[in-house]
Enzyme design. Sequence first.
Site, PDB file in Angstrom:
ATOM      1  N   GLY A 268       0.921  -1.661  -0.125  1.00  0.00           N
ATOM      2  CA  GLY A 268       0.004   0.049  -0.117  1.00  0.00           C
ATOM      3  C   GLY A 268       1.151   1.386  -0.134  1.00  0.00           C
ATOM      4  N   GLU A 305       4.555  -7.044   1.717  1.00  0.00           N
ATOM      5  CA  GLU A 305       3.466  -6.937   0.542  1.00  0.00           C
ATOM      6  C   GLU A 305       3.295  -5.864  -0.599  1.00  0.00           C
ATOM      7  OE1 GLU A 305      -0.155  -8.335   1.093  1.00  0.00           O
ATOM      8  OE2 GLU A 305       0.516  -9.710   2.207  1.00  0.00           O
ATOM      9  N   PRO A 306       4.292  -5.381  -0.443  1.00  0.00           N
ATOM     10  CA  PRO A 306       4.553  -3.795  -2.084  1.00  0.00           C
ATOM     11  C   PRO A 306       4.664  -3.977  -3.290  1.00  0.00           C
ATOM     12  CG  PRO A 306       7.090  -3.916  -0.958  1.00  0.00           C
ATOM     13  CD  PRO A 306       5.906  -5.088   0.039  1.00  0.00           C
ATOM     14  N   GLY A 307       3.485  -2.995  -3.816  1.00  0.00           N
ATOM     15  CA  GLY A 307       4.341  -3.510  -5.100  1.00  0.00           C
ATOM     16  C   GLY A 307       4.526  -1.840  -5.482  1.00  0.00           C
ATOM     17  N   ARG A 308       3.540  -0.926  -5.721  1.00  0.00           N
ATOM     18  CA  ARG A 308       3.651   0.071  -6.444  1.00  0.00           C
ATOM     19  C   ARG A 308       4.500   0.801  -6.253  1.00  0.00           C
ATOM     20  NH1 ARG A 308      -1.147   3.303  -7.420  1.00  0.00           N
ATOM     21  NH2 ARG A 308      -2.419   1.854  -6.352  1.00  0.00           N
ATOM     22  N   ARG A 344      -5.482   3.636 -15.760  1.00  0.00           N
ATOM     23  CA  ARG A 344      -5.708   4.427 -14.382  1.00  0.00           C
ATOM     24  C   ARG A 344      -6.436   5.832 -14.840  1.00  0.00           C
ATOM     25  NH1 ARG A 344      -1.814   5.895 -11.114  1.00  0.00           N
ATOM     26  NH2 ARG A 344      -3.355   4.890  -8.889  1.00  0.00           N
ATOM     27  N   CYS A 378     -13.867   4.502 -28.603  1.00  0.00           N
ATOM     28  CA  CYS A 378     -14.895   4.760 -28.645  1.00  0.00           C
ATOM     29  C   CYS A 378     -15.514   5.076 -27.623  1.00  0.00           C
ATOM     30  CB  CYS A 378     -15.876   4.143 -29.352  1.00  0.00           C
ATOM     31  SG  CYS A 378     -14.895   3.969 -31.835  1.00  0.00           S
ATOM     32  N   GLU A 379     -14.952   5.762 -26.934  1.00  0.00           N
ATOM     33  CA  GLU A 379     -16.043   6.194 -25.411  1.00  0.00           C
ATOM     34  C   GLU A 379     -14.912   7.537 -25.465  1.00  0.00           C
ATOM     35  OE1 GLU A 379     -16.391   3.935 -21.960  1.00  0.00           O
ATOM     36  OE2 GLU A 379     -16.321   2.077 -23.062  1.00  0.00           O
TER      37      GLU A 379
HETATM   38  N1  LLP Z   1      -1.013  -7.075  -0.884  1.00  0.00           N
HETATM   39  C1  LLP Z   1      -2.557  -6.624  -1.383  1.00  0.00           C
HETATM   40  C2  LLP Z   1      -3.947  -8.086   0.070  1.00  0.00           C
HETATM   41  C3  LLP Z   1      -3.156  -6.376  -1.917  1.00  0.00           C
HETATM   42  O1  LLP Z   1      -4.517  -6.168  -1.631  1.00  0.00           O
HETATM   43  C4  LLP Z   1      -2.497  -5.476  -2.383  1.00  0.00           C
HETATM   44  C5  LLP Z   1      -3.309  -4.681  -3.630  1.00  0.00           C
HETATM   45  C6  LLP Z   1      -1.093  -4.852  -2.667  1.00  0.00           C
HETATM   46  C7  LLP Z   1      -0.715  -6.158  -1.245  1.00  0.00           C
HETATM   47  C8  LLP Z   1      -0.016  -4.250  -3.176  1.00  0.00           C
HETATM   48  O2  LLP Z   1      -0.638  -2.803  -2.939  1.00  0.00           O
HETATM   49  P1  LLP Z   1      -0.089  -1.632  -3.158  1.00  0.00           P
HETATM   50  O3  LLP Z   1       1.995  -1.913  -2.706  1.00  0.00           O
HETATM   51  O4  LLP Z   1       0.542  -1.958  -4.600  1.00  0.00           O
HETATM   52  O5  LLP Z   1      -0.216  -0.492  -3.346  1.00  0.00           O
HETATM   53  N2  LLP Z   1      -5.195  -0.863  -8.893  1.00  0.00           N
HETATM   54  C9  LLP Z   1      -5.334   0.232  -8.344  1.00  0.00           C
HETATM   55  C10 LLP Z   1      -4.381  -0.652  -7.338  1.00  0.00           C
HETATM   56  C11 LLP Z   1      -5.129  -1.742  -6.836  1.00  0.00           C
HETATM   57  C12 LLP Z   1      -4.271  -2.285  -6.004  1.00  0.00           C
HETATM   58  C13 LLP Z   1      -4.993  -3.926  -4.768  1.00  0.00           C
HETATM   59  N3  LLP Z   1      -3.885  -4.469  -4.003  1.00  0.00           N
HETATM   60  C14 LLP Z   1      -4.406   0.965  -8.895  1.00  0.00           C
HETATM   61  O6  LLP Z   1      -4.005   1.151 -10.297  1.00  0.00           O
HETATM   62  O7  LLP Z   1      -4.297   2.332  -8.035  1.00  0.00           O
END
Ligand code: LLP
Length: 448
Positions: A268, A305-308, A344, A378-379
């Site tokens: 997050g 659990e970082p992603g972004r 996005r 087309c939107e």
């Molecule tokens: N762990 C869990 C349980 C999650 O649900 C998520 C993201 C993450 C980790 C990773 O979160 P991050 O570190 O990437 O913020 N599509 C949206 C974001 C959806 C995130 C869903 N869950 C966007 O484009 O902003």
Amino acid sequence: MIRHRAVANAPLSLQERPPGFVFREPAQNAPRDHKTSLLQCEDVSLLKLAKRYGTPLYVYSARTIRQRMAGFERAFGDFAHTVCYSVKANSNLGILRLLARQGCGFDVVSGGELKRVLTADRHAAKRVVFSGVGKTRHEMLAALKAGILLFNVESESELAALAECAAHLRSTAGVALRVNPDVAADTHPYISTGLHKHKFGVPIATAGSLYAKAARERYLKVAGVSVHIGSQITDVAPFGEAVSRIADLVRQLRSQGHSIDFIDAGGGLGIAYQNPETDFEDYASRYARVVTEPLRELNVHLLLEPGRAIVAPAGVLLTSVLYRKQNDGKRFLIVDAAMNDLIRPALYSAHHEIVPVSRTRRAANESGEIVDVVGPICESGDALARDRELPRVEEGELLAILDVGAYGMVLSSNYNTRPRPAEVLVSGKSVKLIRRRETIRDLLRGEP
Ligand code: LLP
């Protein structure tokens, strides 16, 4: 460690994303008509990549991913922890391999993501956590067979299903309950998850009885507690608040005889899409401090659990201007990327910086024009930016849409029967095609 240029006091152009994406200035002695600076990815010109692979094209910087991952790791220092990169942010095998080589674990939310992780690194299972509100039995069985570290269970019914699957295989499942801490975080409503009104987790108050239930199951091993309050959160305080509520729960569960070895603090951590942070390590350290502070005395292993935060600034989407168009006073740049390639902006009204890949010295100082950057779909919702000030760009020129390394390609679709872009991974001078461009034939396959 390589520091961002901004830290060394050089003004950071708003439109650059060091260390991956910077403009290369023309040589002092370049002829007058060559005084154009070009955006490049590491040591490779984006113009060349567009010529070679076509547009739209996702381009990722391996150096950025490595540095951000290493910086995130260092922020947690010697606190016992494992970073489980959240695969949903960018699940390309090339990216997963890069992260696996850095010793990363993974957070998956489907059987498909698990398969990707095991394809990237067949020894990764013991560093995998499985999250998500709707795991099917089929997916649970696959994860049990692979021998993953932990299931983050989100409901009583799911707990029962997992117990059944584990008993069927006579294999023990490590279990954490995902609890909902009822902490509000300031983010887009679609990606906030930590309140009771959301579908995620079980309320903290009822967690105790579910843990008791889990402990009675022969093939479940209560091992942890997990929490995730949402995504794109840039104020670190709510993370600290959530973790302290979890710490209280851990004390309570231990007093009831459960052994809690892991706390999964979820992901997050957001990024600054408009004003890129100049010192990621400082930011990650502030995050690490609030997350670890409430856990000091607990002797737990922390999962993250970082992603972004790891991959977003590592990617750009290259797109060509197809047409310029003016309707009454309104100016449009119609480009060859669209909401099917990057959703996005359309879905969350998200802001992504857009920069021309070539800029002349003069153009860099000139005030620009106000345009909508739109795709061919087309939107009316198909916009990548609205009312954006950009230097004037002509038809045929190339734009880079920044910070799309996370939730870019993974959210793409084939709407309007548009084949999805290719993806390339750059490391120094080397360029690897990590997904070839789809063809229309690919799209028709499977439809008799
Ligand atoms: N762990 C869990 C349980 C999650 O649900 C998520 C993201 C993450 C980790 C990773 O979160 P991050 O570190 O990437 O913020 N599509 C949206 C974001 C959806 C995130 C869903 N869950 C966007 O484009 O902003």
